[in-house]
Design a protein around this motif. Structure first.
Motif, PDB file in Angstrom:
ATOM      1  N   UNK A 150       1.100  10.879   7.774  1.00 26.70           N
ATOM      2  CA  UNK A 150       0.299   9.509   7.916  1.00 26.70           C
ATOM      3  C   UNK A 150       1.051   8.433   8.646  1.00 26.70           C
ATOM      4  N   UNK A 151       2.324   8.716   8.932  1.00 23.26           N
ATOM      5  CA  UNK A 151       3.042   7.911   9.209  1.00 23.26           C
ATOM      6  C   UNK A 151       3.825   8.019  10.696  1.00 23.26           C
ATOM      7  N   UNK A 152       4.366   9.364  10.812  1.00 24.40           N
ATOM      8  CA  UNK A 152       5.031   9.591  12.176  1.00 24.40           C
ATOM      9  C   UNK A 152       4.217  10.556  12.951  1.00 24.40           C
ATOM     10  N   UNK A 153       4.521  10.359  14.522  1.00 24.58           N
ATOM     11  CA  UNK A 153       3.933  10.946  15.495  1.00 24.58           C
ATOM     12  C   UNK A 153       5.020  12.045  15.869  1.00 24.58           C
ATOM     13  N   UNK A 154       4.769  12.602  16.949  1.00 23.01           N
ATOM     14  CA  UNK A 154       5.843  13.604  17.538  1.00 23.01           C
ATOM     15  C   UNK A 154       6.861  12.723  18.257  1.00 23.01           C
TER      16      UNK A 154
ATOM     17  N   UNK B 269       0.357  14.181  18.295  1.00 21.70           N
ATOM     18  CA  UNK B 269       0.126  12.893  19.011  1.00 21.70           C
ATOM     19  C   UNK B 269      -0.295  11.896  18.002  1.00 21.70           C
ATOM     20  N   UNK B 270      -0.068  10.601  18.753  1.00 21.20           N
ATOM     21  CA  UNK B 270      -0.913   9.449  17.742  1.00 21.20           C
ATOM     22  C   UNK B 270      -2.141   9.752  17.307  1.00 21.20           C
ATOM     23  N   UNK B 271      -2.965  10.130  18.398  1.00 19.60           N
ATOM     24  CA  UNK B 271      -4.317  10.104  18.208  1.00 19.60           C
ATOM     25  C   UNK B 271      -4.815  11.236  16.931  1.00 19.60           C
ATOM     26  N   UNK B 272      -3.899  12.029  16.658  1.00 17.62           N
ATOM     27  CA  UNK B 272      -4.124  13.005  15.606  1.00 17.62           C
ATOM     28  C   UNK B 272      -3.657  12.292  14.151  1.00 17.62           C
ATOM     29  N   UNK B 273      -2.649  11.292  14.267  1.00 16.34           N
ATOM     30  CA  UNK B 273      -2.078  10.612  13.199  1.00 16.34           C
ATOM     31  C   UNK B 273      -3.065   9.598  12.547  1.00 16.34           C
TER      32      UNK B 273
END
Length: 350
Positions: free
Chosen positions: A205-209, A229-233
């Motif tokens: 819920x907090x980090x992306x790649x 990716x951020x869109x998935x987070x």
């Protein structure tokens, strides 16, 4: 509509529907941090050797309870590690005797200590049939291990190539997609209401790649499934805060000592049990959905597993910045605590 600002929230005691406690000295070191806030947890069976049979699960549960400090209350919900030699009758006995709550599917080679997992899914068909018959959930590590598939695509490919055929052949099987990391998984759960749930971890819920790779490799953020990716987070946050009962908390808190993380081929896993509730409260607060935290952390998981919510409560309080240790000490060595990368203002009241 978002919640009105609040600074105090009392919820049913949460549960953790995906937890690694390890064994021996590591178990003793990490268990108190889960028991401090969580009433129950689904315990992962990927020890060495893995927890395959009802007898092994019973012994492991005994070791967990022996490691629980005096005065603490906690119920471990055991799982059996699915192999191609798993006996359906043993699974049925474990379920009937209250020894095991679920069975865990690891595709062979997918993550830590998964080499005993499944390669030929047809060989575990009798076990899945028996589980569907008795209503026992299957917890799925949803990644393919084909080296031709990019690591960031392994969850989406698993849904198409493995999960859909399994559920088509056995629609009565109750499945938990564990630690989902993609919009693809969120959409699949939303589109399939029957016998399907999903856990979401604190760290996803907090980090992306970028948090793992941009500006240098940060091994303490390396986990499997790897952050996307951020869109998935963002999709995960939207699912978690939505109040949809098909999504619930499974921290996948997975301790490794720092020497095992900080090497040329470091271990995958994030240790978050100690500060998960502070992190979640911050995420839900920022989203303006703090009142949905109880649904995600305390109510939806028991509903899926046909268990009652915990009767006791915890209270979260917003105040000055709360700090956690950078590491905890265990008998096996230091374990780094998940760093969300932003200040935490929420804490569980003593």
């Amino acid at each position: 509509m978002t919640d009105a600002p609040i600074s105090r929230l009392t919820i049913r005691r949460p549960d953790d529907w995906h937890l690694h406690l390890r064994d021996a000295e590591m178990l003793k070191g990490v268990l108190p941090h889960t028991a401090a806030h969580f009433g129950r947890a689904i315990i992962m069976p990927n020890l060495v050797p893995p927890v395959v049979t009802a007898t092994q699960a019973s012994y492991y549960r005994d070791r967990i309870m022996a490691a629980l400090p005096d005065g603490m209350s906690f119920t471990p919900l055991m799982t059996l590690y699915l192999t191609e030699e798993t006996d359906p009758a043993d699974v049925e006995r474990a379920h009937a005797d209250g020894i095991a709550t679920a069975v865990k599917l690891y595709p062979a080679g997918a993550t830590t200590n998964s080499n005993s997992g499944v390669r030929d899914f047809d060989r575990v068909r009798p076990v899945l049939d028996k589980m569907a018959e008795i209503g026992m959930p299957l917890c799925v590590h949803g990644e393919v291990t084909d080296p031709a598939v990019d690591i960031f695509d392994r969850e989406a490919v698993f849904i198409d190539k493995v999960l859909k055929p399994i559920r088509k052949k056995n629609p009565d099987l109750r499945v938990v997609m564990e630690h989902v990391t993609t919009q693809d998984a969120v959409d699949y759960v939303r589109d399939h209401r029957k016998n399907l749930g999903a856990t979401i971890t604190t760290h996803h819920l907090i980090i992306n790649r970028n948090n793992i790779l941009a500006g240098g490799i940060r091994p303490h953020y390396y986990c499997l499934p790897v952050a996307k990716r951020e869109q998935h987070r963002v999709a995960l946050v939207q699912a978690a805060v939505s109040g949809d009962p098909r999504f619930f908390l499974g921290t996948d808190s997975a301790p490794h000592t720092d020497p095992n993380k900080l090497q040329a081929c470091g271990c995958a896993g994030v240790f978050s049990s100690i500060n998960t509730m502070s992190c979640l409260a911050e995420v839900f607060d920022v989203a303006g959905k703090l009142k949905n935290l109880e649904q995600f952390a305390s109510l939806s998981g028991p509903k899926f597993y046909n268990l009652p919510p915990n009767e006791d409560t915890i209270t979260l309080v917003r105040g000055d910045v709360v700090t956690y240790p950078d590491t905890i000490q265990t008998g096996e060595g230091p374990v780094t605590v998940f760093d969300p990368g932003f200040p935490l203002h929420w804490h569980v009241e003593d």
